[in-house]
Design an enzyme around this catalytic site. Sequence first.
Site, PDB file in Angstrom:
ATOM      1  CE  LYS A  82      -1.805  -3.798  -4.934  1.00 25.55           C
ATOM      2  NZ  LYS A  82      -0.536  -4.351  -4.635  1.00 25.55           N
ATOM      3  CB  SER A 111       2.807  -5.221 -13.890  1.00 27.25           C
ATOM      4  OG  SER A 111       2.287  -4.981 -12.637  1.00 27.25           O
ATOM      5  CG  LEU A 112      -2.760  -7.276 -13.403  1.00 28.29           C
ATOM      6  CD1 LEU A 112      -3.518  -8.032 -12.324  1.00 28.29           C
ATOM      7  CD2 LEU A 112      -3.622  -7.131 -14.660  1.00 28.29           C
ATOM      8  CE  LYS A 167      -2.407  -7.806  -7.251  1.00 25.41           C
ATOM      9  NZ  LYS A 167      -1.160  -8.489  -7.413  1.00 25.41           N
ATOM     10  CG  PHE A 188      -1.909   1.135   1.232  1.00 24.35           C
ATOM     11  CD1 PHE A 188      -2.810   1.303   0.201  1.00 24.35           C
ATOM     12  CD2 PHE A 188      -1.917   2.036   2.282  1.00 24.35           C
ATOM     13  CE1 PHE A 188      -3.714   2.365   0.203  1.00 24.35           C
ATOM     14  CE2 PHE A 188      -2.815   3.097   2.297  1.00 24.35           C
ATOM     15  CZ  PHE A 188      -3.712   3.263   1.252  1.00 24.35           C
ATOM     16  CD  GLU A 189       4.339   1.928   4.430  1.00 26.34           C
ATOM     17  OE1 GLU A 189       4.863   2.817   5.106  1.00 26.34           O
ATOM     18  OE2 GLU A 189       4.642   0.719   4.533  1.00 26.34           O
ATOM     19  CG  ASP A 212       0.326  -0.226  -4.762  1.00 28.21           C
ATOM     20  OD1 ASP A 212       1.230  -0.471  -5.578  1.00 28.21           O
ATOM     21  OD2 ASP A 212      -0.427  -1.106  -4.288  1.00 28.21           O
ATOM     22  CD  GLU A 250       1.451 -14.208  -8.505  1.00 25.15           C
ATOM     23  OE1 GLU A 250       1.383 -14.139  -9.753  1.00 25.15           O
ATOM     24  OE2 GLU A 250       1.839 -13.276  -7.787  1.00 25.15           O
TER      25      GLU A 250
HETATM   26  S1  IVH Z   1      -3.470 -11.559 -14.500  1.00 24.67           S
HETATM   27  C1  IVH Z   1      -1.108  -9.347 -18.205  1.00 24.67           C
HETATM   28  N1  IVH Z   1      -4.480 -12.784 -12.444  1.00 24.67           N
HETATM   29  O1  IVH Z   1      -0.386  -9.842  -9.735  1.00 24.67           O
HETATM   30  C2  IVH Z   1      -1.084  -9.484 -16.686  1.00 24.67           C
HETATM   31  N2  IVH Z   1      -2.391 -11.699 -12.164  1.00 24.67           N
HETATM   32  O2  IVH Z   1       0.081  -6.981  -9.595  1.00 24.67           O
HETATM   33  C3  IVH Z   1      -1.959 -10.594 -16.288  1.00 24.67           C
HETATM   34  N3  IVH Z   1      -1.427 -11.957  -9.925  1.00 24.67           N
HETATM   35  O3  IVH Z   1       1.755  -9.628 -12.502  1.00 24.67           O
HETATM   36  C4  IVH Z   1      -1.946 -10.812 -14.827  1.00 24.67           C
HETATM   37  N4  IVH Z   1      -3.031 -13.203  -9.092  1.00 24.67           N
HETATM   38  O4  IVH Z   1       1.907 -11.706 -10.920  1.00 24.67           O
HETATM   39  C5  IVH Z   1      -3.453 -12.052 -12.894  1.00 24.67           C
HETATM   40  N5  IVH Z   1      -5.512 -13.965 -10.720  1.00 24.67           N
HETATM   41  C6  IVH Z   1      -4.478 -13.232 -11.179  1.00 24.67           C
HETATM   42  C7  IVH Z   1      -3.368 -12.907 -10.366  1.00 24.67           C
HETATM   43  C8  IVH Z   1      -2.344 -12.120 -10.900  1.00 24.67           C
HETATM   44  C9  IVH Z   1      -1.862 -12.614  -8.857  1.00 24.67           C
HETATM   45  C10 IVH Z   1      -0.157 -11.209  -9.954  1.00 24.67           C
HETATM   46  C11 IVH Z   1       0.598 -11.304 -11.248  1.00 24.67           C
HETATM   47  C12 IVH Z   1       0.616  -9.919 -11.765  1.00 24.67           C
HETATM   48  C13 IVH Z   1       0.542  -9.119 -10.509  1.00 24.67           C
HETATM   49  C14 IVH Z   1       0.089  -7.709 -10.754  1.00 24.67           C
END
Ligand code: IVH
Length: 671
Positions: free
Chosen positions: A319, A87-88, A121, A39-40, A42, A179
């Site tokens: 998140k 990443s996301l 996630k 959080f910090e 982000d 993951e």
């Molecule tokens: S989808 C194109 N789905 O969170 C990117 N990511 O903060 C697709 N992560 O890089 C990622 N659970 O390492 C996806 N259900 C999930 C996830 C997930 C954990 C991770 C992943 C990603 C990071 C982003």
Amino acid sequence: MPPDASDNPKRLRIDQLREEIGKHDHLYHKLSEPEISDFEYDILKKELEALEAELPQDQRKDSPTQSVGDDRLEAFEQYQHRQPMLSLDNTYNQEELFEFDQRLKRVLDREGPLDYVVEPKIDGVAVSLTYEDGVFVRAVTRGNGSEGDDVTQNVANIESIPRQLIGTDLPRWIEVRGEIFMRLEEFERLNQDRAAAGEALFANPRNLASGTVKMLDQVEARKRKLDIVLYGLGACEPQTFSKQSDFHQWLKDQSFPVVQMLESVSGIDQAWDSIQNLDTERINFDYATDGAVVKVDDIALQKEAGFTSKAPRWAIAYKFKAEEAETILGKITIQIGRTGKLTPVANLKPVQLAGTTVKRATLHNEDEIQRKDIREGDTVIIQKAGEIIPQVVRVLVEKRPADSLPFSFPALLDSMGIKAERIPGEAAWRILGDDNPVQVRRKIVHYASRQCMDIENLGTAVVDQLVTEGLIHDIADLYTLESGQLEPLEGFARKSAENLVNGIQASKTADLWRLIHGLGIPHVGAQGAKDLVQAFHALDRLSAASTEDLAAVHGVGNIMAESIHTFFAADKNKQLIDRLKAHGLKLEEERAETGEQPLSGKTVVLTGSLPSLSRGEATAMIEAAGGRASSSVSKKTDYVLAGESAGSKLDKARKLGIPILGEAEFLNLLS
Ligand code: IVH
């Protein structure tokens, strides 16, 4: 001339933030030891993004906001992803989530609700598994997004990863993304072992998982059980999937472990409901989750929406905020790790947080205390984000007592009489020498502990007392103790003094592995000690062994071999062992004389539950018969002892053609 940053407060802040974020990226991705919560982190990133939005494009190029971080380490071979691993984007608020949906509809020129999938996630380490013609060939970390580290060796230990895809219509190649994580139960098990060995605890399952994936010592890595879930599609030839949800189903059909509670929804309102539901349910998961991911279901639409430099436009992470609590920080004390690393610890007024009572929080290091200006007597906000050890997030300065003084770490060390130095290039301090009272006590407590010599009534408090009174300075001194010396001490009477001395004397005939474990040789745990006894049978043979001899022992890696050799080469350790010998300790394993035993040199893996023997009993019997009990099946396994509801280990044993024993056959073999 480029604009001078010092003339412009905004530029100055941008540079500051870039440097700080860069540092935290390094700690998180390369060292697996973050100092601040997600959080910090982000918040810092959002601040930088907002400031950079006004900069011309070319001045944003090298910013950490434009990349996914970088986990690559020199020790690994790098591998190019066929499709980049991104990443996301993430958010902590509902409004931004709805904006994501609006933006997407504009980009895709859509009016009606979009179909999404919503899934948990997982807080772990991203990995890409490649299958070529249906065969698992490689596991690679995200790295810098384009290329990552080849971590196949460690990832291949995860039993749930299919080695071979099934069916006839298989892609020529496919990258499956997921993951790697550690289950909370396994995390706790490892920490209990660390606590018993007097070692510093691992902070949280995510750091432990990422540290384990990147371990070079494969023997050590194998002792820590990792898990995986798969959720994403990388490159695939030929392209066969038209929906994210179909891909999820395909993963399931291929027996990949997948995210639980994946939901297909229509429109962002339903996605929001699903996220809320997930947030209440995830408490029951046995692994850490830090949010929900919302993805457009239609892969054609995903392609149309495309990507920014670091994240897809068709997905977002919502998140969950970690739970926080307010409390008062009393004293700051110091925790000393087995290697002498000093960690400042906040002692707190007990407070309820995420289901447990919290009394202590880690302060990480000197810089962290300074950065947050944490002082004794402060009112602080603490947080638990997947960690078992909470962190101090911030100080409520408005509640600070008027007479409070800034905290000085070196002054605390001074007041405790600890001589230490700051490790060059690091924020951590390390104690100098290993003959200071704290290290001395720690070593003796470890020696007496249940996993070593198992000397009853010789715990931390008694060891403290004996060292303070100057009666003992090391483990060999224990054998000089007489009950007459103990009787006058506080808390002792005649009987208890005699009992302690008898207990110490009785330890002279303990099994040799207990003594070896008790010596506290870095990297040698209980199993390592057992493996060494099996190979060398006597301490003088072990201490004379070369690094090569040691590394050739089943279960001993190069790092452990090096460490054992260095230990026995040191004069002070040679003297210590001579003194133990003079006190009449048993430095040989009697079994050595009994010759060949039914399981000599054999490795046995136990799986499932046996009709009459418990796991502990079966393990003890394997060891007593000269064998080695291991937890994972490999080509080196000699037998698998299988009971009821044995799972994947049994399947693997069958595939590898390893003899499988039932309890009756096992008992027969030993008789
Ligand atoms: S989808 C194109 N789905 O969170 C990117 N990511 O903060 C697709 N992560 O890089 C990622 N659970 O390492 C996806 N259900 C999930 C996830 C997930 C954990 C991770 C992943 C990603 C990071 C982003």
